[in-house]
Design a protein around this motif. Structure first.
Motif, PDB file in Angstrom:
ATOM      1  N   LEU A  94      -7.063   7.075   2.221  1.00 40.15           N
ATOM      2  CA  LEU A  94      -7.927   6.038   1.624  1.00 40.15           C
ATOM      3  C   LEU A  94      -9.365   6.186   2.114  1.00 40.15           C
ATOM      4  N   LEU A 112     -11.067   5.541  -1.396  1.00 38.59           N
ATOM      5  CA  LEU A 112     -10.268   4.973  -2.484  1.00 38.59           C
ATOM      6  C   LEU A 112     -10.154   3.463  -2.338  1.00 38.59           C
ATOM      7  N   ALA A 162      -7.086  -1.914  -6.725  1.00 40.69           N
ATOM      8  CA  ALA A 162      -6.994  -0.937  -7.831  1.00 40.69           C
ATOM      9  C   ALA A 162      -6.198  -1.532  -8.988  1.00 40.69           C
ATOM     10  N   GLU A 220      -3.000   8.754  -7.054  1.00 41.09           N
ATOM     11  CA  GLU A 220      -1.693   8.399  -6.484  1.00 41.09           C
ATOM     12  C   GLU A 220      -0.547   8.990  -7.312  1.00 41.09           C
ATOM     13  N   LYS A 244      -4.629  -0.529  -2.823  1.00 36.73           N
ATOM     14  CA  LYS A 244      -3.714  -0.665  -3.972  1.00 36.73           C
ATOM     15  C   LYS A 244      -3.924  -1.998  -4.707  1.00 36.73           C
ATOM     16  N   ARG A 299      -8.273   5.946  -8.300  1.00 34.14           N
ATOM     17  CA  ARG A 299      -7.280   5.678  -7.250  1.00 34.14           C
ATOM     18  C   ARG A 299      -5.846   5.835  -7.802  1.00 34.14           C
ATOM     19  N   GLU A 304       0.855  -1.199   0.000  1.00 38.46           N
ATOM     20  CA  GLU A 304       0.000   0.000   0.000  1.00 38.46           C
ATOM     21  C   GLU A 304       0.886   1.243   0.000  1.00 38.46           C
ATOM     22  N   LYS A 334     -13.387   3.279 -10.379  1.00 35.73           N
ATOM     23  CA  LYS A 334     -12.779   3.448  -9.044  1.00 35.73           C
ATOM     24  C   LYS A 334     -11.269   3.188  -9.090  1.00 35.73           C
TER      25      LYS A 334
END
Length: 699
Positions: free
Chosen positions: A193, A198, A204, A227, A201, A223, A186, A219
């Protein structure tokens, strides 16, 4: 997860090997497994539906069909051969066609075995066909990951020729998820988050490559875009904060006699609200103990020079000297004349230093500068010479900073024990999204309103067929005592062609505006600097009525009497360039005009540029349109084009995500400048900076 898997060379991933690894590196820059993980799809195809051949429409759409190949043959054609297979799904028949890789396909295809085929359909001679279909045995298809949204990855002709198809890339990414068990560290804090809702990781990354549906895909994209932009902003803001902590500046804590005297009694007009706001921002910088590093942007004619002058008076009031550096001698002369006139009666000693200043005059300037008698020095690169020593330089202003190299600007830093405050000015409006990404380490001030009483420049688009009417209009303006610019494009690749354009244009203007009634100046890049300055000077003094030029006049000369700007082959110019050129007129009290001349054949981008110019004079609106048309790399020049190296975010389309990312990065660094309370972010940040700092990242 073993982090070493992501750092290991791509050749070691099952299914790659040395040959494929070499191709992936040369074509897509993929060297490690992490690079492959961050190869994000360009688009997605909905693979939730299977069609019957009888349902196909003549739309060239991507479709997916289950069926069998019942025979295959090679067909001779004018050039080479093609491989044709008959494919049936039990209800209808169609053809599958290959023009390349026929030997391999023929050897590997299985007859009368169920396949799932996917690709674009063509309708020809009463039959549907599918060239170069993606094919998978139905048995394998049912075992594989069920992906509703099929990702389409970036590709090149060489990748396709080497057999590294979209399907192969998808399989390699699947293999990477198998080897890592889909577990990835992460990189964002639990607080971020939660606040932004979000995806983690792992989820995503899985849903960007293998999305189950549109909602999860959206989504995942948000995310990962957040980042990417968050870490860029974190680096830029940290660089700015570090600069302020480490690089101490002189504190200008008093607003003294000169500033107040000028403001109350000598200011020729009321400041706009935007100018007042910017002066306030600059004063706050100068009053802190950190060195100011500020970008002042404002449209042509928005009043940046007055702001610069008042900042210089603050420096003098606090016992310091100031300098202003311009990219050309003409622009330096113009600043000097204008500022000297404004400061006529308040006892400020001001001098001009350019390559043309005589040796004996230079000697006096050097002496007065070192003794402190000289308060303000205006000039060109000559200000950077080692011989130029100040008693106490506290402020350096750089006009049109993109014309100076980094090394040149850095020389100004060493003109005093503590670096002087730096104010960089530009008349090229930079869209907010781009400014946040390119100049996020500078503080930015914007003058976004023009002084009252300025007449807007009337801009029109005319075709070459209307040239005689345009010439008639120019004659009428000259009769009123006005002056005219006629500008030709200059495109580096073809200087010979451009020079011919310019000379042809010059000759036709000389024919239509003969001497002695008309006097014409000509300026272009092939002339010696002294000849160029001589011609410019004649025009500035009003000795010539028409200036025929290439874009060398884009930044600079202030000729209030010039009221018409004719831009030839206007379709060959970028939007920001057209806007800069238009800004050369409209500097006096008279109504000014900008005439955009083009041929009849125009691309859709050219039409958009011309329509934008005719519709608006707002430099920031123009810059936004320009950004959409050209992309950030082209706008900032090659030096900055690395912004295009963003893996998933797009600073034009993802404007809102960028603002959110900057807000969170700023908030985080204000609360926890060392990132001690955010171990995930601290670790990721350290990795990014170790491998490539911000300037490698975006330049």
């Amino acid at each position: 997860m073993n982090p070493n898997i992501l750092q290991s060379p791509i050749a070691y991933l099952k299914g790659v090997g040395p040959n494929r690894a070499e191709t992936l590196k040369s074509e897509l820059g993929i060297e490690t497994c992490q690079d492959l993980l961050h190869l994000f799809p360009n688009r997605y195809i909905d693979k939730t539906q299977y069609y019957k051949i009888t349902q196909l429409q003549r739309t060239s759409a991507d479709v997916q069909i289950i069926g069998k190949i019942i025979n295959i043959k090679t067909v001779e054609q004018k050039r080479g051969k093609r491989l044709v297979a008959k494919f049936t799904d039990g209800q209808g028949e169609m053809e599958l066609v290959w023009f390349r890789g026929q030997k391999w396909i023929r050897e590997n295809i299985k007859i009368n075995v169920p396949y799932v085929i996917f690709g674009k359909t063509n309708w020809f001679n009463g039959t549907f066909s599918m060239p170069h279909p993606e094919m998978e045995l139905l048995e394998d298809h049912e075992k594989g990951l069920k992906i509703g949204m099929q990702p389409v990855y970036p590709s090149t002709e060489k990748l396709s020729n080497k057999g590294i198809t979209n399907r192969v890339v998808g399989k390699l990414i699947q293999q990477l998820f198998i080897e890592t068990k889909g577990r990835f560290s992460e990189t964002l804090s639990p607080k971020i988050l939660t606040e932004l809702n979000l995806l983690p990781k792992n989820e995503a990354l899985f849903n960007i490559h293998f999305p189950k549906n549109q909602e999860l895909l959206a989504k995942a994209q948000f995310r990962l875009k957040f980042e990417e932009l968050f870490y860029i902003q974190l680096q830029l803001i940290a660089k700015n904060m570090l600069h302020k902590q480490r690089i101490k500046g002189y504190s200008f804590n008093k607003v003294g006699l000169l500033f107040n005297e000028f403001y109350k009694n000598h200011l020729p007009f009321d400041l706009t609200n935007a100018q007042k706001r910017v002066i306030k921002e600059i004063r706050a910088d100068l009053g802190s103990n950190a060195q100011m590093n500020r970008l002042l942007q404002g449209d042509v004619g928005s009043g940046k020079t007055i702001v610069a002058l008042m900042t210089m008076l603050l420096a003098i009031d606090n016992g310091f000297q100031a300098c202003l550096m311009a990219p050309t001698e003409i622009l330096a002369n113009q600043h000097f004349t204008g500022i000297k006139e404004l400061l006529n009666n308040i006892g400020v000693n001001i001098a001009l230093l350019t390559g043309s200043v005589k040796k004996k005059d230079r000697k006096i300037i050097h002496e007065q500068l070192e003794s402190g008698e000289l308060h303000i020095l205006i000039g060109t690169h000559a200000l950077l010479e080692d011989k130029v020593q100040y008693k106490n330089l506290g402020l350096a202003i750089i006009d049109e900073q993109h014309r100076f190299g980094v090394a040149q600007r850095a020389k100004l830093w060493h003109k005093n024990d503590i670096p002087p405050h730096i104010l960089v000015m530009t008349a090229t409006p930079i869209p907010r999204t781009l400014a946040m990404s390119l100049y996020g380490d500078l503080d930015i001030s914007t003058i976004d309103e023009l002084p009252p009483g300025r007449k807007p420049i009337k801009t029109v688009h005319r075709y070459d067929a209307n040239r005689l009417k345009v010439f008639r209009f120019i004659r009428d303006e000259i009769k009123k005592g006005r002056q005219i610019y006629v500008v030709y494009p200059l495109i580096q690749e073809s200087e010979a062609l451009d020079y011919k354009d310019l000379m042809d244009g010059y000759e036709s203007i000389v024919r239509d505006f003969p001497m002695p009634e008309y006097q014409i100046s000509i300026v272009h890049g092939k002339m010696k600097p002294e000849d160029k300055d001589y011609e410019m000077d004649r025009f500035v003094r009003g000795e010539t009525q028409i200036m025929v030029a290439t874009t060398v006049i884009e930044v600079g000369v202030n000729v209030p009497n010039a009221s018409v700007m004719v831009i030839e082959s206007a379709e060959r110019f970028g939007l920001s360039q057209l806007h800069q050129l238009r800004g050369r007129v409209g500097r006096g009290a008279d109504q000014s005009f900008c005439i955009l001349m083009t041929g009849h054949k125009l691309s859709s981008d050219s039409k958009t540029r011309l329509e934008t110019m005719v519709r608006t004079a707002d430099g920031f609106e123009i810059a936004e349109v320009d950004l959409k048309l050209r992309g950030p790399g082209d706008i900032m020049g090659t030096q900055q084009s690395g912004v295009l190296n963003l893996k998933i975010a797009d600073i034009i389309k993802d404007n809102e995500v960028l603002k959110t990312a900057r807000y969170y990065a700023l908030k985080l660094l204000k609360e926890d400048s060392q990132l001690e309370k955010h171990p995930e972010i601290r670790h990721t940040y350290a990795q990014i900076v170790k491998h490539k700092n911000i300037w490698n990242y975006i330049s």
